[in-house]
Design an enzyme around this catalytic site. Structure first.
Site, mmCIF file in Angstrom:
data_model
loop_
_atom_site.group_PDB
_atom_site.id
_atom_site.type_symbol
_atom_site.label_atom_id
_atom_site.label_comp_id
_atom_site.label_asym_id
_atom_site.label_seq_id
_atom_site.Cartn_x
_atom_site.Cartn_y
_atom_site.Cartn_z
ATOM 1 N N LYS A 52 -8.120 25.530 16.449
ATOM 2 C CA LYS A 52 -6.745 25.554 16.936
ATOM 3 C C LYS A 52 -6.225 26.989 16.928
ATOM 4 O O LYS A 52 -6.557 27.769 16.027
ATOM 5 C CB LYS A 52 -5.837 24.690 16.047
ATOM 6 C CG LYS A 52 -6.362 23.302 15.787
ATOM 7 C CD LYS A 52 -5.451 22.526 14.852
ATOM 8 C CE LYS A 52 -6.167 21.321 14.286
ATOM 9 N NZ LYS A 52 -7.165 21.661 13.266
ATOM 10 N N ASP A 73 -13.117 19.429 12.267
ATOM 11 C CA ASP A 73 -11.836 19.942 12.758
ATOM 12 C C ASP A 73 -11.369 21.105 11.888
ATOM 13 O O ASP A 73 -10.987 20.916 10.731
ATOM 14 C CB ASP A 73 -10.796 18.821 12.733
ATOM 15 C CG ASP A 73 -9.435 19.270 13.225
ATOM 16 O OD1 ASP A 73 -9.176 19.136 14.428
ATOM 17 O OD2 ASP A 73 -8.630 19.759 12.406
ATOM 18 N N HIS A 112 -1.907 24.951 18.154
ATOM 19 C CA HIS A 112 -1.637 24.326 16.857
ATOM 20 C C HIS A 112 -0.211 23.787 16.743
ATOM 21 O O HIS A 112 0.005 22.691 16.219
ATOM 22 C CB HIS A 112 -1.924 25.335 15.736
ATOM 23 C CG HIS A 112 -2.283 24.707 14.439
ATOM 24 N ND1 HIS A 112 -3.030 25.343 13.476
ATOM 25 C CD2 HIS A 112 -2.016 23.474 13.926
ATOM 26 C CE1 HIS A 112 -3.187 24.543 12.433
ATOM 27 N NE2 HIS A 112 -2.590 23.407 12.691
ATOM 28 N N TYR A 166 -6.522 28.036 9.177
ATOM 29 C CA TYR A 166 -7.140 27.575 7.937
ATOM 30 C C TYR A 166 -7.980 28.666 7.281
ATOM 31 O O TYR A 166 -8.403 28.514 6.126
ATOM 32 C CB TYR A 166 -8.049 26.365 8.190
ATOM 33 C CG TYR A 166 -7.381 25.148 8.775
ATOM 34 C CD1 TYR A 166 -5.990 25.033 8.854
ATOM 35 C CD2 TYR A 166 -8.150 24.090 9.257
ATOM 36 C CE1 TYR A 166 -5.398 23.912 9.399
ATOM 37 C CE2 TYR A 166 -7.569 22.965 9.801
ATOM 38 C CZ TYR A 166 -6.190 22.880 9.881
ATOM 39 O OH TYR A 166 -5.617 21.756 10.424
#
Length: 280
Positions: free
Chosen positions: A76, A46, A109, A51
Site C-alpha cells: 500500500k 498483505d 492506503h 508498516y
C-alpha cells in the site's frame, strides 16, 4: 492443508480469500513469521510501505519453497507519497525493497482528503497497471464519495477496498455500494481487537464450543461465509496456523444471524477515513 478459495476481481484477476496481515510486525521478525505463515498454507500476504517491513516480507518470499507465482503479494502507498509522479516512484521503491518485478495488488492506503491528492494518485495507479508493475489496483479506507470521484476522473473502478470490518463494525451501510460496482471488500482488523470484547462474547464462545473451534476461528469463518476477503494477523506462528484452520466447519444460518446482530454504532476501533490525513 486446504487451498484457500479465490475471489474473482472486476479486472479478471482473483485473490485468495484468506490472507496474512503484517501490520506492526518488525522487519527483523518478518522472514520468520511470514515464512511460517506460508508454511501453514497462506498464499496471500498483505504488507504496506507504512508498516516498514517490506524488505523482511521480501526475504520471506525468497526463502520460501513456494514459488512466486503461487503467492499473492499486496502493498500500500503511504500518504506522503501520494501524487502522480511520487506514487510511481514509490511503487518502484516498494518493488526494490521486496525484490519483486511486480505486485499482485497495490492500494492507496488512505484517501487523506485534506491533501486532495488521491485522484491524481489513482491515475498513476492506472498507469502502473498498464505498465505491468502491478496486476490489480485498489484502495483502502475509501468512502463511497472518494471511490466515485476516482472512477469519474479515470473511468477505472478499484478492484478492492480494504476496510476495517468485523462483527462489531460490519459496514453494512456501504457494502451495497461496493457490491453494485463489483468492488470486493477486504477486511483488516477482522477480529475486532480487545476493545470490542468479541472473544468473550457469550454467543461467539458458545458457537466456538459447539464446533470445537476458537472464537477467532469462528469470526474468521463468519467473514468467509459472507464472501468477504479477510486478513487476520499474528506474530505467533502457532496462532497464525490456527487462524488458517477454518475450512473444516460451517456456521449455520442461525449462527451467522447471531453474529450479524453484534453490529453496533460504536464498534469502530481505528481512525475514520475523514480523520486520518496524517502524512506518514
Amino acid at each position: 492443508m486446504t487451498d484457500t478459495p479465490a475471489i474473482p476481481l472486476n479486472d479478471g484477476n482473483s485473490i485468495p480469500q484468506l490472507g496474512f496481515g503484517v501490520w506492526r510486525l518488525e522487519e527483523s521478525d518478518a522472514p520468520r513469521v511470514v515464512g511460517a505463515a506460508i508454511d501453514a498454507g497462506y498464499r496471500h500476504i498483505d504488507t504496506a510501505q507504512g508498516y516498514s517491513n517490506e524488505g523482511g516480507v521480501g526475504e520471506a518470499i525468497r526463502q520460501s519453497s513456494v514459488g512466486r507465482d503461487e503467492l499473492f503479494i499486496t502493498s500500500k502507498l503511504r500518504n506522503d507519497h501520494q501524487g502522480y509522479d511520487s506514487a510511481l516512484r514509490s511503487l518502484d521503491e516498494s518493488l526494490q525493497r521486496l525484490k519483486l518485478d511486480h505486485l499482485d495488488l497495490f492500494l492507496i492506503h488512505w484517501p487523506a482528503p485534506k491533501h486532495d491528492r488521491y485522484a491524481e494518485t489513482w491515475a498513476a495507479f492506472v498507469e502502473a497497471q498498464k505498465q505491468g508493475k502491478v496486476k490489480s489496483i485498489g484502495v483502502s479506507n475509501f468512502l463511497p464519495e472518494h471511490i466515485q470521484r476516482i472512477v469519474d476522473e479515470t473511468g477505472v473502478t478499484p478492484a478492492i477496498n480494504q476496510l476495517e470490518l468485523h462483527p462489531a463494525y460490519q459496514q453494512r451501510d456501504i457494502r451495497e455500494f461496493h457490491r453494485d460496482r463489483d468492488i470486493q471488500i477486504e477486511c483488516y482488523s477482522p477480529l475486532g481487537g480487545q476493545d470490542t470484547g468479541l472473544f468473550e462474547n457469550e454467543a461467539i464462545v458458545e458457537i466456538a464450543k459447539r464446533h470445537g473451534k476458537t472464537p477467532a476461528q469462528v469470526i474468521i469463518r463468519w467473514h468467509i461465509q459472507q464472501n468477504l476477503i479477510v486478513l487476520p494477523k499474528s506474530s505467533k506462528p502457532e496462532r497464525a496456523a490456527e487462524n488458517f484452520d477454518v475450512w473444516d466447519f460451517v456456521l449455520s444460518a442461525d449462527e451467522v444471524n447471531q453474529i450479524d446482530r453484534m453490529d453496533r454504532e460504536d464498534g469502530k476501533t481505528l481512525p475514520t477515513p475523514e480523520d486520518n490525513n496524517q502524512l506518514f
